[in-house]
Scaffold this motif. Sequence first.
Motif, mmCIF file in Angstrom:
data_model
loop_
_atom_site.group_PDB
_atom_site.id
_atom_site.type_symbol
_atom_site.label_atom_id
_atom_site.label_comp_id
_atom_site.label_asym_id
_atom_site.label_seq_id
_atom_site.Cartn_x
_atom_site.Cartn_y
_atom_site.Cartn_z
ATOM 1 N N SER A 230 0.826 -1.210 0.000
ATOM 2 C CA SER A 230 0.000 0.000 0.000
ATOM 3 C C SER A 230 0.862 1.262 0.000
ATOM 4 C CB SER A 230 -0.909 0.013 1.230
ATOM 5 O OG SER A 230 -1.624 1.230 1.299
ATOM 6 N N GLY A 231 0.450 2.217 -0.823
ATOM 7 C CA GLY A 231 1.044 3.549 -0.795
ATOM 8 C C GLY A 231 0.212 4.532 -0.003
ATOM 9 N N ILE A 232 -0.819 4.008 0.656
ATOM 10 C CA ILE A 232 -1.696 4.818 1.506
ATOM 11 C C ILE A 232 -1.460 4.402 2.954
ATOM 12 C CG2 ILE A 232 -4.063 5.493 2.018
ATOM 13 C CD1 ILE A 232 -3.161 6.266 -0.807
ATOM 14 N N ILE A 233 -1.171 5.352 3.799
ATOM 15 C CA ILE A 233 -0.924 5.074 5.216
ATOM 16 C C ILE A 233 -1.845 5.948 6.058
ATOM 17 C CG2 ILE A 233 0.758 5.183 7.086
ATOM 18 C CD1 ILE A 233 2.959 4.673 5.078
ATOM 19 N N GLY A 234 -2.671 5.295 6.850
ATOM 20 C CA GLY A 234 -3.562 6.041 7.731
ATOM 21 C C GLY A 234 -4.512 6.972 7.001
ATOM 22 N N GLY A 235 -4.957 6.567 5.815
ATOM 23 C CA GLY A 235 -5.916 7.377 5.065
ATOM 24 C C GLY A 235 -5.308 8.531 4.300
ATOM 25 N N ALA A 256 -7.267 -0.262 2.348
ATOM 26 C CA ALA A 256 -8.152 -1.377 2.018
ATOM 27 C C ALA A 256 -8.909 -1.123 0.721
ATOM 28 C CB ALA A 256 -9.133 -1.620 3.163
ATOM 29 N N ALA A 257 -9.319 0.124 0.506
ATOM 30 C CA ALA A 257 -10.038 0.462 -0.725
ATOM 31 C C ALA A 257 -9.154 0.253 -1.951
ATOM 32 C CB ALA A 257 -10.525 1.908 -0.665
ATOM 33 N N LEU A 275 0.180 -5.756 1.724
ATOM 34 C CA LEU A 275 0.813 -5.211 2.916
ATOM 35 C C LEU A 275 0.217 -3.845 3.217
ATOM 36 C CD1 LEU A 275 2.852 -7.486 2.395
ATOM 37 C CD2 LEU A 275 4.692 -5.879 2.932
ATOM 38 N N VAL A 276 -0.249 -3.699 4.458
ATOM 39 C CA VAL A 276 -0.742 -2.406 4.925
ATOM 40 C C VAL A 276 0.159 -1.908 6.039
ATOM 41 C CG1 VAL A 276 -3.129 -2.959 4.333
ATOM 42 C CG2 VAL A 276 -2.295 -3.410 6.659
ATOM 43 N N ALA A 277 0.062 -0.624 6.333
ATOM 44 C CA ALA A 277 0.832 -0.046 7.428
ATOM 45 C C ALA A 277 0.260 -0.497 8.763
ATOM 46 C CB ALA A 277 0.807 1.478 7.337
ATOM 47 N N GLU A 278 1.079 -0.401 9.793
ATOM 48 C CA GLU A 278 0.600 -0.758 11.127
ATOM 49 C C GLU A 278 -0.592 0.098 11.532
ATOM 50 O OE1 GLU A 278 4.657 -2.118 13.362
ATOM 51 O OE2 GLU A 278 4.568 -0.067 12.575
ATOM 52 N N ALA A 282 -6.235 -2.742 11.345
ATOM 53 C CA ALA A 282 -7.621 -3.168 11.576
ATOM 54 C C ALA A 282 -8.323 -3.616 10.308
ATOM 55 C CB ALA A 282 -8.401 -2.022 12.232
ATOM 56 N N SER A 283 -7.815 -3.197 9.145
ATOM 57 C CA SER A 283 -8.470 -3.580 7.887
ATOM 58 C C SER A 283 -8.111 -4.991 7.450
ATOM 59 C CB SER A 283 -8.075 -2.601 6.777
ATOM 60 O OG SER A 283 -6.686 -2.706 6.484
#
Length: 328
Positions: A230-235, A256-257, A275-278, A282-283
């Motif tokens: 993901s290149g998106i972290i915390g929205g 997630a989107a 892979l998502v950020a910490e 929750a997603s």
Amino acid sequence: MKVTVLAGGVGGARFARGVREHARRSGDIERIDVVVNTGDDWWLAGVRIWPDHDSLLYTLAGENDDERGWGRRGESERVAAELQAWGVTPPWFTLGDLDLGTHLARTAWLRAGETPSQVARRLGTRWDLGVTLHPATDDEIDTHVVVEGGDRMHFQEWWTRHRASLPAIRFEHAGIAKASPAPAALAAIGAADVVLVAPSNPVVSIGPILAIPGMRDALRRAPAPVVGVSGIIGGAAVRGMADSCLAAIGVETDAAAVARHYGARSRGGLLDGWLVAEEDAASGPALTADGIPSVAVPLWMRDADTSARLAADALAHASTLRADARRA
């Protein structure tokens, strides 16, 4: 292990550098191929400019201007000033003198009849990159943006001059319906043990790669697991005004989107894992239920150590997915 990365832009360049750093430290990777977005490319002042390719080239060569985030370090702009004085180039897009040397060499080889793939190989021999760069296609698929009010402009004008501030209605890739994946790019996907989707802009960096006819099919047929970062972290987009691009296609600026935008390969999409950020841990369960097993890891690439660790995490997730598939 052979690793193939789909990438574009600054985020893709930094991630590819992290994969290379991990390879050098671990000794587990024998080859790294990068399939590079060509949708940002355009003609200016009679030369062919490859922004995403050159970001990767200069970053991997250690020649990138890290303060600006693009172009060559130690750059001068005397020729750019002359071109602007003659009215040949717009004031909002500056070609550095060293950078212009790359563009002139590229254009000379293209005009001599070489394909973009052949030119990329020649450009890659100047420095010890540690990876092989492949244009996603040898066809020209320059991106244009249609904005509110109906005006249509090249992506570089929308991105560089307007800083993506004009609301985009859609993105169009000229000639893409007749384009085909570059043979070397297809070969790199087919031979990979792992395919990684870099944390590049999902709309204008990864999107044009996937939009090339035949590219999605090649990725779906690939024997390797496909893991995205993901290149998106915390929205929020890490770099590159991705939020403006995502809004144009109706996708929320959310890790997630974006994963659901790519889709699960088991359900006709692209991804086997994500892979998502910490901050977005929750997603994970919902994404996993949607067929995209996700893990939360540190995503910030601040230096060689954090970038190499991210690459290692992506490869570890791919290894887990492969093991799970064998047990199933």
